[in-house]
Design a protein around this motif. Structure first.
Motif, PDB file in Angstrom:
ATOM      1  N   VAL A 204       0.861  -1.185   0.000  1.00  0.00           N
ATOM      2  CA  VAL A 204       0.000   0.000   0.000  1.00  0.00           C
ATOM      3  C   VAL A 204       0.895   1.231   0.000  1.00  0.00           C
ATOM      4  N   PHE A 205       0.648   2.140  -0.946  1.00  0.00           N
ATOM      5  CA  PHE A 205       1.529   3.290  -1.120  1.00  0.00           C
ATOM      6  C   PHE A 205       0.818   4.606  -0.823  1.00  0.00           C
ATOM      7  N   SER A 206       1.600   5.551  -0.330  1.00  0.00           N
ATOM      8  CA  SER A 206       1.196   6.947  -0.252  1.00  0.00           C
ATOM      9  C   SER A 206       2.172   7.702  -1.137  1.00  0.00           C
ATOM     10  N   GLY A 207       1.742   8.024  -2.355  1.00  0.00           N
ATOM     11  CA  GLY A 207       2.686   8.525  -3.340  1.00  0.00           C
ATOM     12  C   GLY A 207       3.614   7.400  -3.747  1.00  0.00           C
ATOM     13  N   ASN A 208       4.916   7.632  -3.631  1.00  0.00           N
ATOM     14  CA  ASN A 208       5.898   6.596  -3.957  1.00  0.00           C
ATOM     15  C   ASN A 208       6.352   5.799  -2.745  1.00  0.00           C
ATOM     16  N   ALA A 209       5.914   6.222  -1.557  1.00  0.00           N
ATOM     17  CA  ALA A 209       6.404   5.598  -0.330  1.00  0.00           C
ATOM     18  C   ALA A 209       5.431   4.521   0.159  1.00  0.00           C
ATOM     19  N   PRO A 210       5.940   3.348   0.532  1.00  0.00           N
ATOM     20  CA  PRO A 210       5.063   2.309   1.073  1.00  0.00           C
ATOM     21  C   PRO A 210       4.632   2.651   2.495  1.00  0.00           C
ATOM     22  N   THR A 211       3.335   2.572   2.755  1.00  0.00           N
ATOM     23  CA  THR A 211       2.822   2.802   4.102  1.00  0.00           C
ATOM     24  C   THR A 211       2.500   1.487   4.808  1.00  0.00           C
ATOM     25  N   PHE A 212       2.114   0.475   4.044  1.00  0.00           N
ATOM     26  CA  PHE A 212       1.872  -0.853   4.602  1.00  0.00           C
ATOM     27  C   PHE A 212       2.384  -1.902   3.628  1.00  0.00           C
ATOM     28  N   ILE A 213       3.007  -2.942   4.181  1.00  0.00           N
ATOM     29  CA  ILE A 213       3.428  -4.101   3.398  1.00  0.00           C
ATOM     30  C   ILE A 213       3.091  -5.334   4.209  1.00  0.00           C
ATOM     31  N   ALA A 214       2.606  -6.357   3.550  1.00  0.00           N
ATOM     32  CA  ALA A 214       2.303  -7.614   4.239  1.00  0.00           C
ATOM     33  C   ALA A 214       2.475  -8.758   3.257  1.00  0.00           C
ATOM     34  N   GLY A 215       2.801  -9.920   3.786  1.00  0.00           N
ATOM     35  CA  GLY A 215       3.018 -11.062   2.913  1.00  0.00           C
ATOM     36  C   GLY A 215       2.521 -12.354   3.518  1.00  0.00           C
ATOM     37  N   ALA A 216       2.471 -13.385   2.675  1.00  0.00           N
ATOM     38  CA  ALA A 216       2.066 -14.715   3.105  1.00  0.00           C
ATOM     39  C   ALA A 216       2.916 -15.740   2.383  1.00  0.00           C
ATOM     40  N   GLY A 217       3.036 -16.917   2.968  1.00  0.00           N
ATOM     41  CA  GLY A 217       3.850 -17.960   2.353  1.00  0.00           C
ATOM     42  C   GLY A 217       5.316 -17.579   2.360  1.00  0.00           C
ATOM     43  N   ARG A 218       5.949 -17.696   1.199  1.00  0.00           N
ATOM     44  CA  ARG A 218       7.379 -17.390   1.108  1.00  0.00           C
ATOM     45  C   ARG A 218       7.683 -15.901   1.023  1.00  0.00           C
ATOM     46  N   ALA A 219       6.662 -15.078   0.979  1.00  0.00           N
ATOM     47  CA  ALA A 219       6.865 -13.623   0.965  1.00  0.00           C
ATOM     48  C   ALA A 219       7.067 -13.136   2.401  1.00  0.00           C
ATOM     49  N   THR A 220       8.218 -13.470   2.963  1.00  0.00           N
ATOM     50  CA  THR A 220       8.560 -13.095   4.329  1.00  0.00           C
ATOM     51  C   THR A 220       9.010 -11.635   4.378  1.00  0.00           C
ATOM     52  N   PRO A 221       9.086 -11.046   5.581  1.00  0.00           N
ATOM     53  CA  PRO A 221       9.565  -9.665   5.671  1.00  0.00           C
ATOM     54  C   PRO A 221      10.935  -9.465   5.024  1.00  0.00           C
ATOM     55  N   SER A 222      11.886 -10.361   5.275  1.00  0.00           N
ATOM     56  CA  SER A 222      13.219 -10.193   4.691  1.00  0.00           C
ATOM     57  C   SER A 222      13.180 -10.313   3.176  1.00  0.00           C
ATOM     58  N   PHE A 223      12.348 -11.220   2.652  1.00  0.00           N
ATOM     59  CA  PHE A 223      12.230 -11.380   1.202  1.00  0.00           C
ATOM     60  C   PHE A 223      11.663 -10.109   0.574  1.00  0.00           C
ATOM     61  N   LEU A 224      10.611  -9.557   1.169  1.00  0.00           N
ATOM     62  CA  LEU A 224       9.967  -8.385   0.585  1.00  0.00           C
ATOM     63  C   LEU A 224      10.816  -7.122   0.729  1.00  0.00           C
ATOM     64  N   ARG A 225      11.678  -7.074   1.744  1.00  0.00           N
ATOM     65  CA  ARG A 225      12.606  -5.937   1.830  1.00  0.00           C
ATOM     66  C   ARG A 225      13.662  -6.029   0.736  1.00  0.00           C
ATOM     67  N   GLU A 226      14.108  -7.248   0.447  1.00  0.00           N
ATOM     68  CA  GLU A 226      15.147  -7.421  -0.568  1.00  0.00           C
ATOM     69  C   GLU A 226      14.591  -7.285  -1.978  1.00  0.00           C
ATOM     70  N   TYR A 227      13.357  -7.744  -2.190  1.00  0.00           N
ATOM     71  CA  TYR A 227      12.753  -7.692  -3.525  1.00  0.00           C
ATOM     72  C   TYR A 227      11.524  -6.783  -3.489  1.00  0.00           C
ATOM     73  N   ALA A 228      11.766  -5.537  -3.168  1.00  0.00           N
ATOM     74  CA  ALA A 228      10.687  -4.547  -3.104  1.00  0.00           C
ATOM     75  C   ALA A 228      10.203  -4.215  -4.516  1.00  0.00           C
ATOM     76  N   PRO A 229       8.962  -3.698  -4.640  1.00  0.00           N
ATOM     77  CA  PRO A 229       8.473  -3.296  -5.961  1.00  0.00           C
ATOM     78  C   PRO A 229       9.421  -2.308  -6.631  1.00  0.00           C
ATOM     79  N   ARG A 230       9.666  -2.523  -7.921  1.00  0.00           N
ATOM     80  CA  ARG A 230      10.600  -1.675  -8.668  1.00  0.00           C
ATOM     81  C   ARG A 230       9.850  -0.629  -9.480  1.00  0.00           C
ATOM     82  N   ARG A 231      10.371   0.566  -9.435  1.00  0.00           N
ATOM     83  CA  ARG A 231       9.803   1.622 -10.271  1.00  0.00           C
ATOM     84  C   ARG A 231      10.935   2.428 -10.878  1.00  0.00           C
ATOM     85  N   PRO A 232      11.032   2.478 -12.220  1.00  0.00           N
ATOM     86  CA  PRO A 232      10.123   1.850 -13.190  1.00  0.00           C
ATOM     87  C   PRO A 232      10.514   0.398 -13.450  1.00  0.00           C
ATOM     88  N   GLY A 233       9.716  -0.269 -14.240  1.00  0.00           N
ATOM     89  CA  GLY A 233      10.048  -1.611 -14.688  1.00  0.00           C
ATOM     90  C   GLY A 233       9.374  -2.729 -13.946  1.00  0.00           C
TER      91      GLY A 233
END
Length: 272
Positions: A204-233
């Motif tokens: 969940v974003f406010s502008g370009n900054a993430p305000t909330f992130i959550a995951g399930a399964g293999r989308a662990t906190p460390s995984f999502l920090r390392e593979y954050a959404p890319r902009r652009p591309g």
């Protein structure tokens, strides 16, 4: 052929039932949690201020974004809350309590305080209690309450501190279950279950900054920090800008678009 068609219809019905159940459970929890969270905060703050504390804050440790941030305050200026966001691995007092689970009573300056907040809001006049909020055997937040230093002996007596620690322990699970991050994790889990996927995440974003992130399964906190959404591309940003779901189901295409994800084993991805 008739058997195949029948099985297909049955699978469609089963999927629709699972979808309906997911929507029903998620919708109910989203509505209830938003109301309950503020009720828990307000009840806790009312008890503490009636007990002699002049202000109360609640800070949450967000493993997905790697920060601690204050999300609630009673008798606290907005500027104080806006400045109260720090890396989870920093020396900040809230980060320290979140990591160690210790309860601290501090008066005057401490190296773990934010100097800007301390000076701007005259914290030299305060005596303060910091105690962890613990659920599921992990510290997810920090309850802070303070009073004028002249009132410390009465308000922050050993008995009162012990009572507040017990109170924090009693309400922590209720607060945790109502947090937006936890509700979003439940939504991600429902999405993952619907498609029998290995992982799902919500950003969940406010502008370009993430305000909330959550995951399930293999989308662990460390995984999502390392593979954050890319902009652009990134496929997520494309989905947002185009306003439609996007799918990459060809492993070769995924390897070209996002070699990092491909290298860790991802072979298909969808963004909504």
């Amino acid at each position: 052929e008739q058997l195949g068609a029948t099985i297909a219809r049955i699978n469609t019905v089963i999927f629709r039932m699972r979808l309906l159940n997911a929507f029903s459970s998620v919708t109910a929890k989203v509505v209830d949690s938003a109301v309950q969270l503020h009720q828990h905060f307000d009840s806790l703050a009312t008890y503490l201020t009636e007990s002699g504390f002049e202000y109360v804050t609640i800070t949450i440790a967000d493993d997905y974004r790697g920060v601690v941030e204050t999300i609630y305050g009673r008798n606290v200026p907005p500027g104080w809350i806006q400045l109260s966001r720090h890396p989870l691995d920093s020396n900040d007092i809230d980060a320290f309590v979140a990591r160690t689970g210790e309860t601290l009573v501090l008066e005057g300056w401490d190296y773990r305080f934010n100097k800007q907040i301390y000076e701007r809001f005259e914290h030299a006049k305060l005596a303060r209690l910091f105690t962890p909020l613990i659920a599921n055997r992990r510290t997810f937040g920090v309850l802070e309450a303070g009073c004028n230093r002249r009132s410390r002996a009465r308000v922050l007596s050993e008995q009162n501190v012990s009572n507040i620690k017990r109170l924090a322990g009693a309400v922590a699970q209720q607060i945790y279950s109502s947090l937006p991050q936890v509700v979003l994790c439940d939504i991600a889990e429902a999405a993952r279950d619907l498609v029998d996927g290995d992982s799902a995440s919500i950003h969940v974003f406010s502008g370009n900054a993430p305000t909330f992130i959550a995951g399930a399964g293999r989308a662990t906190p460390s995984f999502l920090r390392e593979y954050a959404p890319r902009r652009p591309g990134g496929i997520g940003w494309e989905s947002i800008s185009e306003g439609r779901p996007l799918v990459i189901s060809d492993p070769k295409q995924l390897a070209e678009r996002n070699p990092g994800l491909y290298d860790v084993g991802v072979r298909a991805i969808a963004a909504f």
